[in-house]
Design a protein around this motif. Structure first.
Motif, PDB file in Angstrom:
ATOM      1  N   ASP A  66       0.835  -1.208   0.000  1.00  0.00           N
ATOM      2  CA  ASP A  66       0.000   0.000   0.000  1.00  0.00           C
ATOM      3  C   ASP A  66       0.868   1.255   0.000  1.00  0.00           C
ATOM      4  O   ASP A  66       0.568   2.227  -0.713  1.00  0.00           O
ATOM      5  N   ARG A  67       1.943   1.243   0.807  1.00  0.00           N
ATOM      6  CA  ARG A  67       2.855   2.395   0.829  1.00  0.00           C
ATOM      7  C   ARG A  67       3.512   2.586  -0.537  1.00  0.00           C
ATOM      8  O   ARG A  67       3.616   3.706  -1.042  1.00  0.00           O
ATOM      9  N   ARG A  68       3.951   1.495  -1.123  1.00  0.00           N
ATOM     10  CA  ARG A  68       4.602   1.559  -2.448  1.00  0.00           C
ATOM     11  C   ARG A  68       3.603   2.068  -3.487  1.00  0.00           C
ATOM     12  O   ARG A  68       3.951   2.906  -4.327  1.00  0.00           O
ATOM     13  N   LEU A  69       2.369   1.604  -3.439  1.00  0.00           N
ATOM     14  CA  LEU A  69       1.338   2.061  -4.370  1.00  0.00           C
ATOM     15  C   LEU A  69       1.072   3.549  -4.197  1.00  0.00           C
ATOM     16  O   LEU A  69       0.962   4.291  -5.178  1.00  0.00           O
ATOM     17  N   ALA A  70       0.989   4.015  -2.959  1.00  0.00           N
ATOM     18  CA  ALA A  70       0.762   5.434  -2.697  1.00  0.00           C
ATOM     19  C   ALA A  70       1.921   6.265  -3.253  1.00  0.00           C
ATOM     20  O   ALA A  70       1.702   7.321  -3.865  1.00  0.00           O
ATOM     21  N   ASP A  71       3.156   5.794  -3.067  1.00  0.00           N
ATOM     22  CA  ASP A  71       4.324   6.501  -3.610  1.00  0.00           C
ATOM     23  C   ASP A  71       4.258   6.566  -5.137  1.00  0.00           C
ATOM     24  O   ASP A  71       4.516   7.612  -5.738  1.00  0.00           O
ATOM     25  N   LEU A  72       3.902   5.440  -5.772  1.00  0.00           N
ATOM     26  CA  LEU A  72       3.818   5.419  -7.234  1.00  0.00           C
ATOM     27  C   LEU A  72       2.696   6.317  -7.748  1.00  0.00           C
ATOM     28  O   LEU A  72       2.859   6.989  -8.781  1.00  0.00           O
ATOM     29  N   GLU A  73       1.575   6.353  -7.035  1.00  0.00           N
ATOM     30  CA  GLU A  73       0.480   7.243  -7.439  1.00  0.00           C
ATOM     31  C   GLU A  73       0.904   8.698  -7.340  1.00  0.00           C
ATOM     32  O   GLU A  73       0.575   9.518  -8.203  1.00  0.00           O
ATOM     33  N   GLU A  74       1.661   9.027  -6.295  1.00  0.00           N
ATOM     34  CA  GLU A  74       2.155  10.391  -6.140  1.00  0.00           C
ATOM     35  C   GLU A  74       3.129  10.740  -7.267  1.00  0.00           C
ATOM     36  O   GLU A  74       3.066  11.825  -7.854  1.00  0.00           O
ATOM     37  N   GLU A  75       4.021   9.817  -7.590  1.00  0.00           N
ATOM     38  CA  GLU A  75       4.961  10.032  -8.689  1.00  0.00           C
ATOM     39  C   GLU A  75       4.214  10.218 -10.006  1.00  0.00           C
ATOM     40  O   GLU A  75       4.567  11.091 -10.806  1.00  0.00           O
ATOM     41  N   LEU A  76       3.192   9.420 -10.230  1.00  0.00           N
ATOM     42  CA  LEU A  76       2.402   9.531 -11.457  1.00  0.00           C
ATOM     43  C   LEU A  76       1.710  10.887 -11.539  1.00  0.00           C
ATOM     44  O   LEU A  76       1.682  11.513 -12.604  1.00  0.00           O
ATOM     45  N   ALA A  77       1.184  11.361 -10.425  1.00  0.00           N
ATOM     46  CA  ALA A  77       0.526  12.673 -10.415  1.00  0.00           C
ATOM     47  C   ALA A  77       1.531  13.774 -10.754  1.00  0.00           C
ATOM     48  O   ALA A  77       1.220  14.695 -11.518  1.00  0.00           O
ATOM     49  N   ILE A  78       2.742  13.669 -10.236  1.00  0.00           N
ATOM     50  CA  ILE A  78       3.789  14.651 -10.533  1.00  0.00           C
ATOM     51  C   ILE A  78       4.145  14.609 -12.008  1.00  0.00           C
ATOM     52  O   ILE A  78       4.268  15.656 -12.671  1.00  0.00           O
ATOM     53  N   VAL A  79       4.296  13.416 -12.565  1.00  0.00           N
ATOM     54  CA  VAL A  79       4.625  13.275 -13.985  1.00  0.00           C
ATOM     55  C   VAL A  79       3.511  13.848 -14.849  1.00  0.00           C
ATOM     56  O   VAL A  79       3.769  14.543 -15.845  1.00  0.00           O
TER      57      VAL A  79
END
Length: 105
Positions: free
Chosen positions: A80-93
């Motif tokens: 879940d933490r890894r998914l949240a980090d990836l979602e945040e990275e995707l939003a930034i991209v």
């Protein structure tokens, strides 16, 4: 001369299997208790076993399942933490793509 073989009726065998299923003792312990060979009890279990008479889980199995559950919960939290980090990275991209794709005046 050999010992005379014991013969047990069907009802006794079924009741014995039910007793085995309701206990937390091993078949070996019950074998000694009833003075019936463990191999014989195993054969009776194979023939007369009814799963509704068995406890859901023994104490050792419950501990194993609880340990497994805690382990899987830790793994799930990490994912879940890894998914949240990836979602945040995707939003930034996505924001970066939006900013850099605007035409310049």
């Amino acid at each position: 001369m050999g010992e005379q073989r014991q013969h047990y009726n069907e009802e006794f065998k079924q009741r014995t299997v039910k007793y085995i299923q309701e206990q937390t003792k091993t078949v070996g312990e019950i074998s000694l208790e009833l003075n019936i060979p463990a191999g014989t009890l195993h054969k009776w279990l194979a023939k007369y076993r009814q799963f509704e008479n068995e406890p859901l889980a023994g104490a050792q199995r419950v501990r194993e399942l609880e340990t497994l559950l805690r382990e899987q919960e830790r793994e799930l939290k990490a994912k879940d933490r890894r998914l949240a980090d990836l979602e945040e990275e995707l939003a930034i991209v996505k924001k970066a793509v939006h900013i850099f794709s605007k035409p310049r005046n």
